[in-house]
Structure formats: C-alpha cells, structure tokens
Design a protein around this motif. Sequence first.
Motif, PDB file in Angstrom:
ATOM      1  N   LEU A 195     -18.112  28.172 -48.705  1.00 22.93           N
ATOM      2  CA  LEU A 195     -19.518  28.435 -49.002  1.00 22.93           C
ATOM      3  C   LEU A 195     -20.030  29.637 -48.220  1.00 22.93           C
ATOM      4  O   LEU A 195     -20.678  30.530 -48.776  1.00 22.93           O
ATOM      5  N   ILE A 196     -19.733  29.690 -46.929  1.00 25.84           N
ATOM      6  CA  ILE A 196     -20.237  30.780 -46.091  1.00 25.84           C
ATOM      7  C   ILE A 196     -19.567  32.110 -46.442  1.00 25.84           C
ATOM      8  O   ILE A 196     -20.075  33.185 -46.115  1.00 25.84           O
ATOM      9  N   SER A 197     -18.417  32.027 -47.154  1.00 21.96           N
ATOM     10  CA  SER A 197     -17.692  33.243 -47.546  1.00 21.96           C
ATOM     11  C   SER A 197     -18.010  33.669 -48.978  1.00 21.96           C
ATOM     12  O   SER A 197     -17.559  34.740 -49.414  1.00 21.96           O
ATOM     13  N   ASP A 198     -18.757  32.861 -49.700  1.00 22.54           N
ATOM     14  CA  ASP A 198     -19.078  33.175 -51.092  1.00 22.54           C
ATOM     15  C   ASP A 198     -19.897  34.466 -51.171  1.00 22.54           C
ATOM     16  O   ASP A 198     -20.832  34.662 -50.383  1.00 22.54           O
ATOM     17  N   PRO A 199     -19.577  35.357 -52.104  1.00 24.49           N
ATOM     18  CA  PRO A 199     -20.292  36.639 -52.197  1.00 24.49           C
ATOM     19  C   PRO A 199     -21.806  36.492 -52.352  1.00 24.49           C
ATOM     20  O   PRO A 199     -22.573  37.300 -51.810  1.00 24.49           O
ATOM     21  N   HIS A 200     -22.259  35.474 -53.095  1.00 20.08           N
ATOM     22  CA  HIS A 200     -23.697  35.265 -53.262  1.00 20.08           C
ATOM     23  C   HIS A 200     -24.358  34.892 -51.930  1.00 20.08           C
ATOM     24  O   HIS A 200     -25.446  35.372 -51.607  1.00 20.08           O
ATOM     25  N   VAL A 201     -23.693  34.025 -51.168  1.00 23.02           N
ATOM     26  CA  VAL A 201     -24.248  33.611 -49.879  1.00 23.02           C
ATOM     27  C   VAL A 201     -24.218  34.775 -48.899  1.00 23.02           C
ATOM     28  O   VAL A 201     -25.194  35.019 -48.170  1.00 23.02           O
ATOM     29  N   VAL A 202     -23.128  35.517 -48.892  1.00 21.29           N
ATOM     30  CA  VAL A 202     -23.034  36.687 -48.010  1.00 21.29           C
ATOM     31  C   VAL A 202     -24.149  37.680 -48.327  1.00 21.29           C
ATOM     32  O   VAL A 202     -24.745  38.277 -47.424  1.00 21.29           O
ATOM     33  N   ALA A 203     -24.467  37.824 -49.612  1.00 31.43           N
ATOM     34  CA  ALA A 203     -25.530  38.752 -50.024  1.00 31.43           C
ATOM     35  C   ALA A 203     -26.929  38.158 -49.856  1.00 31.43           C
ATOM     36  O   ALA A 203     -27.930  38.868 -50.018  1.00 31.43           O
ATOM     37  N   GLY A 204     -27.010  36.855 -49.539  1.00 34.12           N
ATOM     38  CA  GLY A 204     -28.318  36.203 -49.430  1.00 34.12           C
ATOM     39  C   GLY A 204     -28.945  35.949 -50.781  1.00 34.12           C
ATOM     40  O   GLY A 204     -30.155  35.718 -50.891  1.00 34.12           O
ATOM     41  N   ASP A 205     -28.127  35.965 -51.825  1.00 42.83           N
ATOM     42  CA  ASP A 205     -28.619  35.831 -53.203  1.00 42.83           C
ATOM     43  C   ASP A 205     -28.411  34.385 -53.676  1.00 42.83           C
ATOM     44  O   ASP A 205     -27.447  34.074 -54.369  1.00 42.83           O
ATOM     45  N   TYR A 206     -29.299  33.492 -53.273  1.00 45.30           N
ATOM     46  CA  TYR A 206     -29.185  32.094 -53.676  1.00 45.30           C
ATOM     47  C   TYR A 206     -30.559  31.438 -53.628  1.00 45.30           C
ATOM     48  O   TYR A 206     -31.494  31.932 -53.005  1.00 45.30           O
ATOM     49  N   ASP A 207     -30.676  30.294 -54.317  1.00 44.19           N
ATOM     50  CA  ASP A 207     -31.889  29.493 -54.268  1.00 44.19           C
ATOM     51  C   ASP A 207     -31.473  28.023 -54.236  1.00 44.19           C
ATOM     52  O   ASP A 207     -30.294  27.712 -54.040  1.00 44.19           O
ATOM     53  N   THR A 208     -32.420  27.115 -54.433  1.00 43.94           N
ATOM     54  CA  THR A 208     -32.107  25.689 -54.308  1.00 43.94           C
ATOM     55  C   THR A 208     -31.154  25.180 -55.384  1.00 43.94           C
ATOM     56  O   THR A 208     -30.575  24.104 -55.241  1.00 43.94           O
ATOM     57  N   SER A 209     -30.998  25.943 -56.467  1.00 42.03           N
ATOM     58  CA  SER A 209     -30.098  25.496 -57.540  1.00 42.03           C
ATOM     59  C   SER A 209     -28.682  26.031 -57.376  1.00 42.03           C
ATOM     60  O   SER A 209     -27.767  25.591 -58.073  1.00 42.03           O
ATOM     61  N   PHE A 210     -28.488  26.976 -56.472  1.00 42.15           N
ATOM     62  CA  PHE A 210     -27.207  27.682 -56.404  1.00 42.15           C
ATOM     63  C   PHE A 210     -26.031  26.765 -56.107  1.00 42.15           C
ATOM     64  O   PHE A 210     -25.007  26.796 -56.794  1.00 42.15           O
ATOM     65  N   LEU A 211     -26.149  25.935 -55.093  1.00 39.54           N
ATOM     66  CA  LEU A 211     -24.995  25.137 -54.680  1.00 39.54           C
ATOM     67  C   LEU A 211     -24.557  24.174 -55.779  1.00 39.54           C
ATOM     68  O   LEU A 211     -23.374  24.076 -56.101  1.00 39.54           O
ATOM     69  N   GLY A 212     -25.527  23.478 -56.373  1.00 38.36           N
ATOM     70  CA  GLY A 212     -25.197  22.487 -57.394  1.00 38.36           C
ATOM     71  C   GLY A 212     -24.804  23.079 -58.728  1.00 38.36           C
ATOM     72  O   GLY A 212     -23.913  22.557 -59.408  1.00 38.36           O
TER      73      GLY A 212
END
Length: 455
Positions: A427-444
């Motif tokens: 998760l911490i290595s995912d490109p979206h997370v690294v870019a800070g590009d996520y919201d409450t729906s991202f993980l699920g």
Amino acid sequence: MFNKILIANRGEIAVRIIRAARELGVGTVAIYSTADRDALHVHLADEAICVGPARSTESYLNMNNILSAAVATGAQAIHPGFGFLSENSKFARLCEEMNIKFIGPSAKVMDMMGDKINARAEMIKAGVPVTPGSEGEVHTTDEAVKIAEEIGYPIMLKASAGGGGKGIRKVNNVEELVPAFEAAQAEAQAAFGNGAMFIERMIFPARHIEVQILGDSQGNVIHLGERDCSLQRNNQKVLEESPSVAIGHTLRQEITAAAVKAAQHVSYENAGTIEFLLDESSGKFYFMEMNTRVQVEHPVTEFVSGVDIVKEQIRVANGNELSVKQEDVTFSGHAIECRINAENPKFNFTPSPGKITNLFLPSGGVGLRVDSAMYSGYSIPPYYDSMIAKVIVHGENRFEALMKMQRALLEFDVEGVITNVDFQLELISDPHVVAGDYDTSFLGNVFLPEYQKED
C-alpha cells in the motif's frame, strides 16, 4: 501532579500511557483480564490487578471491577486510552462521583458530542459546517425513505451512538435503502444497545481529514494540525499521515479554526479530535463527528508538532494549563503511521491470534517509532482487537517519510502469526499513495481488487 493513575486498557496504548506517566514521575496501575496475565503492560506498570475473565464485558468493560481496582490501589485518576470505556459517559460520571479523575472530557461533554445527532446540532449552533441530513433520530424505514428523498442520494446511514465503523451503510438508491437501514440498525443495536440512526448526504469522493485539539480547564483550546485518514477499509483506518497533501495553507487555516471553534463551543477539556469530510472538487469541508479521547493515530501529530499528547492529557486532568499556546506550536516535516494487525489480508483479513515465536522490530535512525506490546514468546489472545503494533515515521518531507516507512516495513519480522505487514508495504509503495492521489474509496475500490488478484 497525581501520585498514581490506573490505566483502564490493554495492549500498545496501555504501554504508551505507562511510559508517559513514568516520564512525568507518576505511578501506574495496570488492569488485566485472565487472558492478559502475561501481557507487556502488566509487566511494565508499578502495580497490576486482575479485573475479570477474558471476555471484555467481564473485564475491560466491567466498570465496578475497574473502579474497585482504583480504590483498592489508591489511584487518583483513570486513563481510559481508546476503545473500551474511553467514550462511555456513564463510566466518566461514576469516576466523578467517586472522586477519581477521569482523564478525558466531562461526562456532560461526552454525552453532547458522543451522540452524533446531538453533536451535529451543537456544531450548527457553533457555526461549523455540517452535511445536509436528518435533524433528529430516525427509527423507521418509512422515515428514512422520506428524508432520503428530501436530501438526495447517495446517502450514508449512521448509528447515532456509533463508533469504530459499526452501524454505517452507504445507500445509492431507494431500492437499497430498506435492507441497508434494517441491517445497520440491527448492527447498531447489537454493538451499542441503541438502534437510533441518522442520515446524511454522502460526500463522494471525499478526504477524511481530522484535526487534533487540546483543551484545559482554564478555557484554553489549541489545535495540533490535521491528519489525513482517507485510507480506510470498511470505515476502519489503515494508514494515516500528517499533514494532508490535499490541503493548502488557506484551507488548513479554515479547517483548524473550525475545529477550535467546535471545541470552544462545548468548553472541551483534554485531548479530542474533530473529524471532517473534505470535498476536494469544491474545497468545502463538513463536520462528521468528534472523538472524545486520544486517537490510535496520535503519534503522527506528535511527530510533526513536537507535543506529547498523552502527557498533556495527564497534566490537563491534574488541573494544569496546557504547556503550549497556539503561537508556540510549530509544524515540521511529514509523518506517516501504518497499523500492524495480526490478520490475513489474503483471506478477508481474518484475525490470526497465536504465539509469537520470533520478533524483530525496525529500529535505527532519527524519526522512527514503533508502538507495540509484543515480545518474543508472547501469545496474542483471540478475544480483542487484532492490532498489535503501529509503525510511525517522520521525515523532513513526504518523500523521505514514505521511503523511511518502506524501509521500516521491510525490516519488520514477526514469526508465529500472520500479519498485514506485506499488505501495508504494498500500500505504501502504490503509485497513487506515493503521489498522494487517493480518497476514502481508493483502498476498497481500487487497491484491494488489484491486491487480491495477485493470488
């Protein structure tokens, strides 16, 4: 200062409180169930007393036994940690009646802000923005259908007395409403003994932003910045960071000011958290709820602010003023926390209790902290929450914090039980997370489907 406090909790938060108290020169009393006889917090405290069998209802939720333990050991105050009795106003009131200081807000404020409907009404009075929704409790599906039609879909059903993600359902249309309402209400009744619901328009996509506040009995209220808790699974936080990459200077000033205004409105004392939903497209934010206790993710705020929140809790409960004023609080760098659970992410995050046969916790370098009650040879009991550790890192910037967390998780080694360490590393290595590009729906909706395909 108190001579002795009792910690009405277990696990890593009990250990965290014991360490803070010891650094303040305050004696500690641990409570434990029969299942926790060999737990680390029992060994670290100055005194320890068994309060009942393994089941929480007979031990960590047993108010009479806990209060009796406080009296028997001469404890002047009780720190509830998080979970268990931490937001139970009845327990806080019993402490007051027995002249034992509850390290948290008053029972009156807990009643006011612990019930989501009451809290919403108070925030409207305070001028804090709230999402469109029901004005009072909703008890029937007929009421729910009528209110949903008025505010528009999608909506969120929430248990009025809820917490921890229980009694919450997302509803997209009228066809989903009745079964979702009945399921959420039954879950709320089972979890909290209260089936009252309320309805809010769903802000989607959204960021989950929370602001840490501290208040004292002299009327001082400050904030310690915000945390981004948008990475969640089933409304349960998985990873948190501070500051949020979704917030600029102006919005940060607005949202922290709203949190302080909310706390001042209810004359809040001790540590608390105001939670907001942020609509990134419009830049508008809305009050969601207040947590009247210390949070699991408080260490990220401690790293960026330099303020020890648990020590402040104890000082404030003792009647002291806050040790810092708002103008003294400065923020530095970036912090991230990963929650480590004894669970199997590949099998729907099934809990994985058992004996730890070998343990190596990451260490070394500035800005790395592991909060845990684990040790080699310890048997994780099956009766409680599966969280066994928190890894917290701090860097000069977000990139450094991300790299430090990746390094820490690569070093984390637990044998004997299955954990979510590898899941957190991905998760911490995912490109979206690294870019800070996520919201409450991202993980699920985005990360988990891909993660589960890997098998």
